[in-house]
Write an enzyme that holds these catalytic residues in place. Sequence first.
Site, PDB file in Angstrom:
ATOM      1  N   ARG A   1     -30.814  -9.298  19.135  1.00  0.00           N
ATOM      2  CA  ARG A   1     -31.112  -8.693  17.841  1.00  0.00           C
ATOM      3  C   ARG A   1     -30.319  -7.396  17.746  1.00  0.00           C
ATOM      4  O   ARG A   1     -29.922  -6.819  18.771  1.00  0.00           O
ATOM      5  CB  ARG A   1     -32.604  -8.384  17.717  1.00  0.00           C
ATOM      6  CG  ARG A   1     -33.515  -9.597  17.835  1.00  0.00           C
ATOM      7  CD  ARG A   1     -34.974  -9.179  17.772  1.00  0.00           C
ATOM      8  NE  ARG A   1     -35.879 -10.327  17.800  1.00  0.00           N
ATOM      9  CZ  ARG A   1     -36.433 -10.835  18.904  1.00  0.00           C
ATOM     10  NH1 ARG A   1     -36.166 -10.274  20.083  1.00  0.00           N
ATOM     11  NH2 ARG A   1     -37.237 -11.870  18.842  1.00  0.00           N
TER      12      ARG A   1
ATOM     13  N   LYS B   1     -39.215  -7.987  20.902  1.00  0.00           N
ATOM     14  CA  LYS B   1     -40.392  -7.755  20.071  1.00  0.00           C
ATOM     15  C   LYS B   1     -41.662  -7.838  20.908  1.00  0.00           C
ATOM     16  O   LYS B   1     -41.795  -8.688  21.781  1.00  0.00           O
ATOM     17  CB  LYS B   1     -40.458  -8.792  18.945  1.00  0.00           C
ATOM     18  CG  LYS B   1     -39.464  -8.551  17.819  1.00  0.00           C
ATOM     19  CD  LYS B   1     -39.712  -9.545  16.705  1.00  0.00           C
ATOM     20  CE  LYS B   1     -38.811  -9.281  15.512  1.00  0.00           C
ATOM     21  NZ  LYS B   1     -39.045 -10.244  14.423  1.00  0.00           N
TER      22      LYS B   1
ATOM     23  N   HIS C   1     -27.740 -10.584  11.728  1.00  0.00           N
ATOM     24  CA  HIS C   1     -28.737 -11.468  12.333  1.00  0.00           C
ATOM     25  C   HIS C   1     -28.287 -12.922  12.310  1.00  0.00           C
ATOM     26  O   HIS C   1     -28.725 -13.730  13.139  1.00  0.00           O
ATOM     27  CB  HIS C   1     -30.077 -11.323  11.602  1.00  0.00           C
ATOM     28  CG  HIS C   1     -31.249 -11.739  12.433  1.00  0.00           C
ATOM     29  ND1 HIS C   1     -31.645 -11.056  13.566  1.00  0.00           N
ATOM     30  CD2 HIS C   1     -32.115 -12.788  12.309  1.00  0.00           C
ATOM     31  CE1 HIS C   1     -32.702 -11.659  14.101  1.00  0.00           C
ATOM     32  NE2 HIS C   1     -33.002 -12.711  13.360  1.00  0.00           N
TER      33      HIS C   1
ATOM     34  N   ARG D   1     -26.880 -14.034  15.540  1.00  0.00           N
ATOM     35  CA  ARG D   1     -27.901 -14.489  16.500  1.00  0.00           C
ATOM     36  C   ARG D   1     -28.329 -15.923  16.178  1.00  0.00           C
ATOM     37  O   ARG D   1     -28.487 -16.748  17.082  1.00  0.00           O
ATOM     38  CB  ARG D   1     -29.084 -13.525  16.444  1.00  0.00           C
ATOM     39  CG  ARG D   1     -30.316 -13.928  17.229  1.00  0.00           C
ATOM     40  CD  ARG D   1     -31.325 -12.782  17.169  1.00  0.00           C
ATOM     41  NE  ARG D   1     -32.698 -13.219  17.313  1.00  0.00           N
ATOM     42  CZ  ARG D   1     -33.345 -13.340  18.468  1.00  0.00           C
ATOM     43  NH1 ARG D   1     -32.698 -13.084  19.597  1.00  0.00           N
ATOM     44  NH2 ARG D   1     -34.597 -13.716  18.519  1.00  0.00           N
TER      45      ARG D   1
ATOM     46  N   TYR E   1     -34.321 -24.201  14.379  1.00  0.00           N
ATOM     47  CA  TYR E   1     -32.902 -24.498  14.592  1.00  0.00           C
ATOM     48  C   TYR E   1     -32.650 -26.002  14.680  1.00  0.00           C
ATOM     49  O   TYR E   1     -31.549 -26.465  14.391  1.00  0.00           O
ATOM     50  CB  TYR E   1     -32.395 -23.786  15.852  1.00  0.00           C
ATOM     51  CG  TYR E   1     -32.428 -22.293  15.701  1.00  0.00           C
ATOM     52  CD1 TYR E   1     -31.485 -21.640  14.913  1.00  0.00           C
ATOM     53  CD2 TYR E   1     -33.424 -21.536  16.286  1.00  0.00           C
ATOM     54  CE1 TYR E   1     -31.523 -20.274  14.736  1.00  0.00           C
ATOM     55  CE2 TYR E   1     -33.478 -20.166  16.121  1.00  0.00           C
ATOM     56  CZ  TYR E   1     -32.528 -19.537  15.338  1.00  0.00           C
ATOM     57  OH  TYR E   1     -32.580 -18.182  15.162  1.00  0.00           O
TER      58      TYR E   1
END
Length: 311
Positions: A166, A189, A257, A260, A292
């Site tokens: 990130r 996170k 982002h 990523r 994904y």
Amino acid sequence: MTAKDTLSIFGGARDALSDWLDHIRALDGASANTITAYQTDLTGFLAFMAGHLGGSAGRGGLARVSLSDMRAWMAHERGRGVGARSLARSLSAVKSFYRWLSERDDFDASAVLSTRSPKFTKKLPRPLVPDAAKAVIETAGMQSKHGWVGARDIAVATLLYGCGLRISEALGLTCADAPLPDALRIKGKGGKERVVPVLPAARDAVETYRRLCPHPETPDTPLFRGVRGGALGPRMVQKVMEQVRLQLGLPATATPHAMRHSFATHLLAAGGDLRAIQELLGHASLSTTQAYTTVDTSRLMEVYRSAHPRA
């Protein structure tokens, strides 16, 4: 009515909110951005309830919030243009707060906790194709007249795509992390740690930047620096990506982002294991990573429809 007025009307609500934020900060390891978002969401909720309930004071007022009160708040939020996704996030924050508060104050919070979240279509990740991702990295180095800044931007983009970091994780690296090892320990996170393999290309890009960077290094200083020597901020990375996007003719979804997202999607397309990709991305839930697989299937169907003679 200001947030300050609201919390004074609710009396003990101010202390309750403060205690809850301290709780999730300490025990859940919530990031500063998450804490700010929760505080904003709960302050808005309290502001509405203060007016809606006629300024009911103290924590007792919060304990008496009914399902109809919750529906009135949600209708008010939608009426002022809050989207379903944002409202769902705010409702989630309110429920988390009430779950904690009801245990502390021993009251029935079922009216709040049973409130249904608005339905919304989950956004799928928008990855770049491999050639576009490579072009972004190359073009990122051409956006500044300073050679070391161009090398820095290449290094950051390479970490986003090559390691799936990130922005906050890449910019959170310090000089103590360099030279980058074969495997980098990243705190993501919620304070969740993961080990990420470092590609030689990423290590080389960072070392090229370090050789050119004019600012002195100490173990505690940020690895990536701004022109004046301070920590590089995420907005500058986004700005570089906007310039690159315009030059390459990429869509608005081509954000930092998205690099990523591209890391994950390209690994999956190459036969990567979903569980392994989950670990590399630092996702707490496999369901997040499974998005994904939807992207990959969607792309496959596009190819099928455009190329198959019977499609």
